[in-house]
Motif scaffolding. Structure first.
Motif, PDB file in Angstrom:
ATOM      1  N   SER A 104      40.862  33.953  39.922  1.00  0.00           N
ATOM      2  CA  SER A 104      40.565  34.595  41.214  1.00  0.00           C
ATOM      3  C   SER A 104      40.595  36.116  41.105  1.00  0.00           C
ATOM      4  O   SER A 104      39.882  36.802  41.835  1.00  0.00           O
ATOM      5  N   CYS A 105      41.459  36.622  40.227  1.00  0.00           N
ATOM      6  CA  CYS A 105      41.686  38.076  40.184  1.00  0.00           C
ATOM      7  C   CYS A 105      40.848  38.807  39.132  1.00  0.00           C
ATOM      8  O   CYS A 105      40.914  40.038  39.061  1.00  0.00           O
ATOM      9  N   LEU A 106      40.087  38.083  38.339  1.00  0.00           N
ATOM     10  CA  LEU A 106      39.339  38.747  37.253  1.00  0.00           C
ATOM     11  C   LEU A 106      38.443  39.893  37.732  1.00  0.00           C
ATOM     12  O   LEU A 106      38.467  40.981  37.149  1.00  0.00           O
ATOM     13  N   PRO A 107      37.658  39.684  38.803  1.00  0.00           N
ATOM     14  CA  PRO A 107      36.803  40.799  39.243  1.00  0.00           C
ATOM     15  C   PRO A 107      37.614  42.051  39.583  1.00  0.00           C
ATOM     16  O   PRO A 107      37.215  43.165  39.243  1.00  0.00           O
ATOM     17  N   ALA A 108      38.770  41.875  40.212  1.00  0.00           N
ATOM     18  CA  ALA A 108      39.603  43.032  40.581  1.00  0.00           C
ATOM     19  C   ALA A 108      40.214  43.681  39.333  1.00  0.00           C
ATOM     20  O   ALA A 108      40.304  44.910  39.233  1.00  0.00           O
ATOM     21  N   LEU A 109      40.610  42.872  38.366  1.00  0.00           N
ATOM     22  CA  LEU A 109      41.185  43.424  37.122  1.00  0.00           C
ATOM     23  C   LEU A 109      40.131  44.227  36.360  1.00  0.00           C
ATOM     24  O   LEU A 109      40.433  45.254  35.749  1.00  0.00           O
ATOM     25  N   LYS A 110      38.895  43.753  36.398  1.00  0.00           N
ATOM     26  CA  LYS A 110      37.830  44.422  35.637  1.00  0.00           C
ATOM     27  C   LYS A 110      37.521  45.803  36.208  1.00  0.00           C
ATOM     28  O   LYS A 110      36.892  46.627  35.545  1.00  0.00           O
ATOM     29  N   LYS A 111      37.963  46.070  37.436  1.00  0.00           N
ATOM     30  CA  LYS A 111      37.713  47.394  38.032  1.00  0.00           C
ATOM     31  C   LYS A 111      38.772  48.416  37.607  1.00  0.00           C
ATOM     32  O   LYS A 111      38.660  49.598  37.933  1.00  0.00           O
ATOM     33  N   SER A 112      39.821  47.971  36.913  1.00  0.00           N
ATOM     34  CA  SER A 112      40.876  48.901  36.482  1.00  0.00           C
ATOM     35  C   SER A 112      40.549  49.478  35.108  1.00  0.00           C
ATOM     36  O   SER A 112      39.823  48.873  34.323  1.00  0.00           O
ATOM     37  N   ASN A 113      41.130  50.652  34.798  1.00  0.00           N
ATOM     38  CA  ASN A 113      40.890  51.266  33.483  1.00  0.00           C
ATOM     39  C   ASN A 113      41.814  50.742  32.400  1.00  0.00           C
ATOM     40  O   ASN A 113      41.521  50.857  31.218  1.00  0.00           O
ATOM     41  N   ASN A 114      42.987  50.244  32.771  1.00  0.00           N
ATOM     42  CA  ASN A 114      43.919  49.719  31.766  1.00  0.00           C
ATOM     43  C   ASN A 114      44.685  48.562  32.392  1.00  0.00           C
ATOM     44  O   ASN A 114      45.878  48.663  32.671  1.00  0.00           O
ATOM     45  N   ALA A 115      43.981  47.460  32.616  1.00  0.00           N
ATOM     46  CA  ALA A 115      44.628  46.331  33.292  1.00  0.00           C
ATOM     47  C   ALA A 115      45.487  45.536  32.307  1.00  0.00           C
ATOM     48  O   ALA A 115      45.161  45.414  31.126  1.00  0.00           O
ATOM     49  N   SER A 116      46.575  44.988  32.827  1.00  0.00           N
ATOM     50  CA  SER A 116      47.527  44.274  31.977  1.00  0.00           C
ATOM     51  C   SER A 116      47.997  43.011  32.688  1.00  0.00           C
ATOM     52  O   SER A 116      48.408  43.063  33.848  1.00  0.00           O
ATOM     53  N   ILE A 117      47.935  41.901  31.965  1.00  0.00           N
ATOM     54  CA  ILE A 117      48.426  40.618  32.490  1.00  0.00           C
ATOM     55  C   ILE A 117      49.681  40.245  31.704  1.00  0.00           C
ATOM     56  O   ILE A 117      49.707  40.369  30.469  1.00  0.00           O
ATOM     57  N   VAL A 118      50.714  39.787  32.412  1.00  0.00           N
ATOM     58  CA  VAL A 118      51.920  39.320  31.724  1.00  0.00           C
ATOM     59  C   VAL A 118      52.230  37.896  32.181  1.00  0.00           C
ATOM     60  O   VAL A 118      52.381  37.629  33.381  1.00  0.00           O
ATOM     61  N   LEU A 119      52.312  36.989  31.194  1.00  0.00           N
ATOM     62  CA  LEU A 119      52.674  35.597  31.456  1.00  0.00           C
ATOM     63  C   LEU A 119      54.074  35.351  30.889  1.00  0.00           C
ATOM     64  O   LEU A 119      54.608  36.185  30.152  1.00  0.00           O
TER      65      LEU A 119
END
Ligand code: NAP
Length: 231
Positions: A104-119
């Motif tokens: 769901s959040c991929l489009p919003a993450l792609k708009k960031s310059n240095n996006a980070s996901i933590v699992l």
């Protein structure tokens, strides 16, 4: 100031992380059962149950710089007594829930310059412990997801995973509900104590920050030395 989604900000590590980051960042936190949540200028908190068929994440901004997915479980049972639905229910919470949120959040993450996901994984994904087959199986799936997504989403979005050992949160409450249990758990670790939520949230804050901008696809063990030192 980054926009960060913390799924499960109402308890334990997610709550510690919210306090740690809210001075410098805008936090979009979520709760499920525990609605005694705080709100401030930089923190808004929203109801999300990741087990729902359709997630309503309409409260999020257009651009997201970080996502931390906290929902997890420690269901310990002898293997012979585990039903198929025990594995499936845990898989839906820990793995499918994370997948639904990230898709769901991929489009919003792609708009960031240095996006980070933590699992989140656990020390029990790489070391064998009695009665840990549900959590060991499903956290290992999250480690696989971490590496696959780190490859697929590079160079735009970094994906890392934290693998804690036992940490003093409500999730681990039944394993830590007497001084004797706390001490016995402390002694199993080379650093002779159990984890506290800030031990883990400090590592997550680093992975969300630009200081870790050359780190992706990693499983970071924050575990008092448990996973790498023989005692
Ligand atoms: N604590 C440990 O010893 C330990 C060890 C290894 C790994 N981990 C991992 O670390 C992560 C964080 O654990 P924690 O100890 O901080 O756990 P926790 O205190 O139980 O917090 C879990 C958070 O997830 C939320 N949540 C639970 N079910 C949900 C659902 N169906 N939909 C949406 N949100 C849901 C909870 O919301 P509500 O409270 O509002 O319901 C809570 O905010 C987990 O993935 C866990 O597996 C923990």
């Amino acid at each position: 100031m980054k926009n960060i989604l913390i799924v499960g900000s109402s308890s334990g590590i997610g709550n510690s992380l919210t306090h740690l980051l809210s001075k410098d960042h805008r936090i979009y936190g979520t709760y499920c059962n525990n609605n005694t949540v705080e709100v401030s200028d930089t923190v808004s908190t929203h109801y999300v149950n990741v087990l729902d068929d359709a997630l309503d994440l309409s409260f999020l901004p257009d651009s997201l710089d970080g996502i931390v997915y906290c929902p997890g479980a420690i269901t310990l049972k002898p293997f012979a007594r585990i039903k198929e639905e025990d594995f499936l229910n845990d898989y839906k919470l820990q793995v499918i829930g994370a997948i639904k949120v990230l898709q769901s959040c991929l489009p919003a993450l792609k708009k960031s310059n240095n996006a980070s996901i933590v699992l989140f994984s656990t020390v029990a994904a790489n070391m064998g412990f009695n009665f840990h087959s549900i959590v060991g199986t499903n956290k290992a799936a999250l480690e696989g997801l971490t590496k696959s997504l780190a490859a697929e989403l590079a160079p735009k979005i970094r994906v890392n995973c934290i693998a804690p050992s036992i940490t003093d949160t409500p999730l681990a409450g039944s394993l830590l509900n007497t001084p004797e249990k706390i001490e016995a758990n402390a002694q199993r670790h080379p650093l002779k104590r159990i984890g506290n939520p800030l031990d883990i949230s400090n590592a997550i804050a680093f992975l969300l920050s630009d200081k870790s901008s050359w780190i992706t696809g990693q499983i970071i063990h924050v575990d008092g030395g448990m996973s790498s030192i023989k005692m």
